[in-house]
Design a protein around this motif. Sequence first.
Motif, mmCIF file in Angstrom:
data_model
loop_
_atom_site.group_PDB
_atom_site.id
_atom_site.type_symbol
_atom_site.label_atom_id
_atom_site.label_comp_id
_atom_site.label_asym_id
_atom_site.label_seq_id
_atom_site.Cartn_x
_atom_site.Cartn_y
_atom_site.Cartn_z
ATOM 1 N N VAL A 19 37.788 -9.878 59.745
ATOM 2 C CA VAL A 19 38.206 -9.677 61.122
ATOM 3 C C VAL A 19 36.974 -9.697 62.017
ATOM 4 O O VAL A 19 35.984 -9.024 61.734
ATOM 5 C CB VAL A 19 38.940 -8.332 61.290
ATOM 6 C CG1 VAL A 19 39.274 -8.080 62.758
ATOM 7 C CG2 VAL A 19 40.203 -8.304 60.446
ATOM 8 N N GLN A 20 37.034 -10.480 63.062
ATOM 9 C CA GLN A 20 35.960 -10.470 64.053
ATOM 10 C C GLN A 20 36.454 -9.752 65.294
ATOM 11 O O GLN A 20 37.584 -9.968 65.747
ATOM 12 C CB GLN A 20 35.535 -11.894 64.395
ATOM 13 C CG GLN A 20 34.784 -12.578 63.270
ATOM 14 C CD GLN A 20 34.221 -13.921 63.683
ATOM 15 O OE1 GLN A 20 34.867 -14.682 64.388
ATOM 16 N NE2 GLN A 20 33.004 -14.204 63.245
ATOM 17 N N VAL A 68 39.209 -8.252 71.627
ATOM 18 C CA VAL A 68 39.994 -9.273 70.937
ATOM 19 C C VAL A 68 39.599 -9.273 69.474
ATOM 20 O O VAL A 68 38.412 -9.352 69.129
ATOM 21 C CB VAL A 68 39.749 -10.661 71.549
ATOM 22 C CG1 VAL A 68 40.536 -11.711 70.776
ATOM 23 C CG2 VAL A 68 40.146 -10.669 73.015
ATOM 24 N N SER A 89 40.134 -11.223 65.937
ATOM 25 C CA SER A 89 40.631 -12.413 65.263
ATOM 26 C C SER A 89 41.095 -12.035 63.868
ATOM 27 O O SER A 89 40.682 -11.015 63.312
ATOM 28 C CB SER A 89 39.521 -13.464 65.163
ATOM 29 O OG SER A 89 38.485 -12.991 64.331
ATOM 30 N N GLY A 90 41.959 -12.832 63.303
ATOM 31 C CA GLY A 90 42.435 -12.531 61.970
ATOM 32 C C GLY A 90 43.704 -11.697 62.003
ATOM 33 O O GLY A 90 44.424 -11.695 62.995
ATOM 34 N N THR A 112 46.563 -8.881 62.434
ATOM 35 C CA THR A 112 46.793 -7.918 63.505
ATOM 36 C C THR A 112 47.278 -6.579 62.981
ATOM 37 O O THR A 112 47.521 -5.669 63.738
ATOM 38 C CB THR A 112 47.830 -8.452 64.499
ATOM 39 O OG1 THR A 112 49.047 -8.725 63.787
ATOM 40 C CG2 THR A 112 47.335 -9.718 65.176
ATOM 41 N N ASN A 139 46.529 -10.263 70.261
ATOM 42 C CA ASN A 139 45.483 -9.687 69.395
ATOM 43 C C ASN A 139 44.444 -8.922 70.212
ATOM 44 O O ASN A 139 43.252 -8.962 69.917
ATOM 45 C CB ASN A 139 44.777 -10.795 68.601
ATOM 46 C CG ASN A 139 45.621 -11.319 67.458
ATOM 47 O OD1 ASN A 139 46.772 -10.924 67.290
ATOM 48 N ND2 ASN A 139 45.064 -12.227 66.685
ATOM 49 N N THR A 140 44.900 -8.217 71.220
ATOM 50 C CA THR A 140 43.990 -7.572 72.158
ATOM 51 C C THR A 140 44.311 -6.092 72.308
ATOM 52 O O THR A 140 45.482 -5.700 72.377
ATOM 53 C CB THR A 140 44.052 -8.256 73.529
ATOM 54 O OG1 THR A 140 43.733 -9.640 73.386
ATOM 55 C CG2 THR A 140 43.057 -7.634 74.498
#
Length: 121
Positions: A2-3, A23, A25-26, A28, A75-76
């Motif tokens: 996850v970034q 945010v 990534s990857g 959720t 994703n935020t």
Amino acid sequence: QVQVVESGGGWVQAGGSLRLSCVASGPTNYAMGWFRQTPGNEREFVATISRGGLTTYYADSVKARFTISRDNAKNTVYLQMNSLKPEDTAVYYCAARQLGTSRSKEEYDYWGQGTQVTVSS
């Protein structure tokens, strides 16, 4: 993997507001947290939110002034900061945790690089 990337920091006068965004990534299905750190001090807990967004916890120092929320479609995760005080000045970090909410920084798996928030008196 996850970034995590934070944004939205800046300078504001005392009593003002800022909204931080994070945010991820990857996947959720992570609980998310916000922490902050000032030079020479430990990174401290600010707020955390569960995967679905129904459960939140706050540090006493920010309760009733800060609000954590999330939009899983984007994703935020957000941290709305109102009634800011000079003592809120810090680098704010967003973090992801696979196993649910936690106030402990040691229990988070992924971290962003941080965003500076400066509150002037």
